[in-house]
Design an enzyme around this catalytic site. Structure first.
Site, mmCIF file in Angstrom:
data_model
loop_
_atom_site.group_PDB
_atom_site.id
_atom_site.type_symbol
_atom_site.label_atom_id
_atom_site.label_comp_id
_atom_site.label_asym_id
_atom_site.label_seq_id
_atom_site.Cartn_x
_atom_site.Cartn_y
_atom_site.Cartn_z
ATOM 1 N N LYS A 91 36.518 42.968 42.383
ATOM 2 C CA LYS A 91 35.485 42.839 41.456
ATOM 3 C C LYS A 91 34.185 43.465 42.244
ATOM 4 O O LYS A 91 33.136 43.830 41.501
ATOM 5 C CB LYS A 91 35.191 41.508 41.015
ATOM 6 N N GLU A 113 29.149 37.848 32.503
ATOM 7 C CA GLU A 113 30.454 36.824 32.071
ATOM 8 C C GLU A 113 31.239 36.679 33.348
ATOM 9 O O GLU A 113 31.328 37.675 33.891
ATOM 10 C CB GLU A 113 30.864 37.346 30.804
ATOM 11 N N SER A 380 45.076 42.528 44.181
ATOM 12 C CA SER A 380 43.475 42.518 43.574
ATOM 13 C C SER A 380 42.536 41.618 44.179
ATOM 14 O O SER A 380 41.225 41.742 44.278
ATOM 15 C CB SER A 380 43.482 42.540 42.091
HETATM 16 C C1 LIG Z 1 41.676 38.688 41.640
HETATM 17 C C2 LIG Z 1 41.562 38.951 40.377
HETATM 18 N N1 LIG Z 1 42.440 40.025 39.740
HETATM 19 C C3 LIG Z 1 42.445 40.581 38.561
HETATM 20 C C4 LIG Z 1 41.399 40.006 37.596
HETATM 21 C C5 LIG Z 1 41.710 40.212 36.498
HETATM 22 O O1 LIG Z 1 40.633 41.506 35.801
HETATM 23 P P1 LIG Z 1 41.020 42.928 35.827
HETATM 24 O O2 LIG Z 1 41.884 43.049 34.927
HETATM 25 O O3 LIG Z 1 39.668 43.621 34.949
HETATM 26 O O4 LIG Z 1 41.254 43.667 36.917
HETATM 27 C C6 LIG Z 1 40.539 39.241 38.002
HETATM 28 C C7 LIG Z 1 39.782 38.702 37.263
HETATM 29 O O5 LIG Z 1 38.939 37.782 37.285
HETATM 30 C C8 LIG Z 1 40.819 38.683 39.301
HETATM 31 O O6 LIG Z 1 39.769 37.822 39.693
#
Ligand SMILES: Cc1ncc(COP(=O)(O)O)c(C=O)c1O
Lengths: 398, 261
Positions: A91, A113, A380
């Protein structure tokens, strides 16, 4: 394969667009113009990449998951370590980029948000760095599940506004952030947290996260001498997936797999998987796959992961699904918890519950792969923020 | 002549301003909505704006959001709302009716919307579709239905021109930066912007968002063709939903109507 979308009106095929109240059009057009001029500006890009290197800690490593690979005993499994970024998730790539846009536009007040709180923390972090006034909207259900991140945002000087309307989760936080923006349109910059919302956001958030995919091209070449066979990422709004997919869209032999939250199971209806079990509709300014009933009302969602607990998805994913360039699957809460433990025990990595969704798809994928192949999982984010939830879910006494 | 045009002509011939009143269909229930529609007209409302409830109404403040939520608990949908209009038409064939809501609901019911003029609906106001786009592109293309568009304080002059081109019935000038029910009216700015719209088009202009008391109503009606009031009416309906005695609603409407005379 086209990778030059969205078109001038913000559409990816039939998806996307700017479906917003009139007052916001001015701000969206202003943002679009600013981004258009800065996108190829050398000074802007130099500043962005300097921040990514020195503040975020990029590039993130591509790491060979030896024990997981041995466990499945087919393709090699590689991990793109976004969990090692400053603040603990992908993020931050987007917020570092968008705060620069805010700075160039002279905006003094930042709003965002958040669901899991990762985007809220990432936004509060970059706002603190520039001394900007920061307001984060978060559903009260998520405030409860992600209380550590709420405290972190406060430490960073942000004001956290609890949202009690609707289902009191991410979708309602987004509604409230949009309402704040309509009210404070001239001095406020809205840092949206995923590839969702009205144009130009899905494009901007994708572009700032695409650094992940571009790094992966070079790292794949260095690590195993060619491009990966498959790339797997979890999909909430879809920013970490879009970031790692985007540079590979035109490489037809790289399979792109997005993993949604099946919650209690797709067949129960209690999930957060619009690409698997939704229909096209308009929410939060864009047309995309959406969980809705036959009257066009948005349905409630269910997932153990706050960051995936969202009834919509970024429009570019809807397009990639329809043209069959990416494949979207879903895994249940139970499968996710199993994967969460497996990654901890076998790799010494604590993944976020969102991220654990990507790992949970390995059980299905790996038996179909062979030993010469290479797959990459976008890790992620890290799971420190989720420890309270896990303890609660598994009814553990600390 | 279309009903909205006819009504606005009559009012202007009498040197009167229009009162557009907003209620949410199905709050507290559809049967009461029918009663409230007639009561509003009897008390001074000239044009009825019927709110179509949506789970995620991003342009609404808390008062109207909560009315949407209450209505959705009764499973209100566009089909039932068009039926409601049909029932209203049994007793009132003069008062124009506009359905106001969000694009996602209108898309799902687009065939019904295209037929709705025959069922008594006069216009649609889709809050989250930019005014320079035409609803035709989204399959809503009945020439008899007026398409009301919003212009706001932040709309650029170029866009006002485009929006005015795609609008019929009237322009709804949003009088503040904010959601419904806010309060920070800037009389000067509103006057300037409405003057600009009037300088490029002969389409009537209604002013709405943030009108609460007679002073607001009087001020805004002095530079527009009429006013729109929503949150205050919705609030009074909610307050009296328990005992269903709505004389406070009708007193409020009469007071506001007198203020703009
Ligand atoms: C670690 C992590 N992965 C994935 C996501 C999902 O978001 P996105 O699909 O936009 O990657 C989030 C959202 O809060 C997150 O904190």
């Amino acid at each position: 394969m086209k990778d030059n979308l969205p078109d001038k009106d913000g559409f990816f095929g039939e998806y996307g667009g700017k479906f917003v109240p009139e007052t916001l059009m001015y701000a969206l057009n202003e943002l679009e113009q600013t981004y258009k001029t800065l996108k190829d500006n050398n000074d802007f890009n130099a500043e962005f990449h300097k921040d990514l290197a020195e503040f975020v800690g990029r590039p993130s490593p591509l790491y060979f998951a030896k024990r997981l690979t041995e466990h499945y005993n087919t393709a090699s499994i590689w991990l793109k370590r976004e969990d090692l970024n400053h603040t603990g998730a992908h993020k931050i790539n987007n917020t570092v980029g968008q705060i620069l846009l805010a700075k160039y536009m002279g905006k003094k007040r930042i709003i965002a948000e958040t669901g899991a709180g990762q985007h809220g923390v990432a936004t509060a972090t970059v706002a603190a760095r520039l001394g900007l006034d920061c307001h984060i909207y978060m559903g009260s259900e998520d405030v409860r599940r992600q209380s550590l991140n709420v405290y972190r945002m406060k430490l960073l000087g942000a004001e956290v506004h609890e949202v009690n309307s609707g289902s009191a989760t991410l979708k309602d936080a987004l509604n409230e952030a949009l309402r704040d923006w309509v009210t404070n349109i001239e001095d406020t910059y809205y840092i949206i947290g995923s590839v969702t919302g009205p144009h130009p956001y899905p494009m901007i958030v994708r572009d700032f996260n695409a650094v992940v995919g571009y790094e992966l091209i070079d790292q794949s070449q260095e690590s195993f001498g060619r491009m990966p066979d498959s790339i797997i990422a979890c999909v909430g709004g879809g920013s970490n997936a879009m970031g790692i997919f985007y540079p590979f869209i035109k490489m037809d032999n790289v399979e792109l797999i997005g993993v949604e939250a099946a919650g209690k199971g797709i067949e129960t209806g209690e999930h957060a998987a619009p690409l698997n079990d939704g229909t096209p509709g308009v929410l939060h300014g864009a047309k995309s796959y959406l969980m809705q009933d036959e009257s066009g009302q948005v349905k409630g969602t269910a997932s153990i992961s706050a960051g995936l607990d969202y009834p919509g998805v970024g429009p570019e994913h809807s397009w990639l699904k329809d043209i069959k360039r990416a494949k979207y699957v879903a895994v249940s809460d139970d499968e996710v918890m199993k994967a969460f433990h497996m990654v901890n025990k076998m790799e010494g990595i604590l993944p976020a519950l969102e991220t654990a969704h990507a790992f949970a798809y390995l059980d299905e994928l790996m038996p179909k792969m062979n030993e010469d192949q290479h797959i990459v999982i976008n890790v992620s984010g890290r799971g420190d923020k989720d420890l309270n939830s896990v303890v609660e879910i598994e009814d553990i006494k600390l | 002549m279309k009903r909205i045009e006819k009504k606005l002509k009559e009012l202007s011939q009498d040197n009167q301003k229009a009162f557009v009143g907003y209620i949410v269909a199905g709050d507290p229930d559809l049967k009461t909505s029918l009663e409230l529609m007639h009561l509003s007209v009897d008390s001074g409302v000239d044009i009825l704006e019927i709110g179509v409830p949506f789970t995620d109404p991003i342009a609404e403040g808390p008062t109207i959001q909560q009315a949407h939520d209450r209505s959705l608990e009764n499973q209100t949908n566009l089909q039932k709302i068009v039926d409601l209009v049909g029932k209203f038409r049994e007793k009132d064939s003069n008062t124009p009716i506009i359905l106001m809501g969000y694009i996602n609901n209108f898309l799902i019911y687009k065939d019904l919307i295209n037929r709705s003029h025959d069922l008594g609906v006069d216009g649609v106001l889709v809050v989250d579709i930019p005014g320079e786009l035409s609803l035709e592109d989204y399959g809503i293309d009945n020439q008899d239905l007026d398409v009301i568009s919003l212009v706001s304080p932040t709309t650029s002059k170029d866009r006002v021109k485009e929006i005015v081109k795609n609008s019929t019935g009237f322009i709804y000038y949003v009088t503040l930066r904010g959601v419904t029910g806010s309060s920070n009216l800037d009389g000067n700015e509103i006057e300037q912007n409405i003057k600009y719209i009037k300088s490029i088009s002969s389409i009537p202009v209604m002013a709405g968002f943030g009108i609460k008391n007679s002073d607001d109503a009087k001020l805004l009606s002095s530079f527009s063709d009429g006013i729109v009031i929503g949150s205050s009416i919705v609030e009074l309906i909610y307050k009296n939903s328990e005992n269903k005695d709505f004389h406070e609603v009708s007193d409020y409407i009469s007071t506001m109507k007198n203020a703009i005379r």
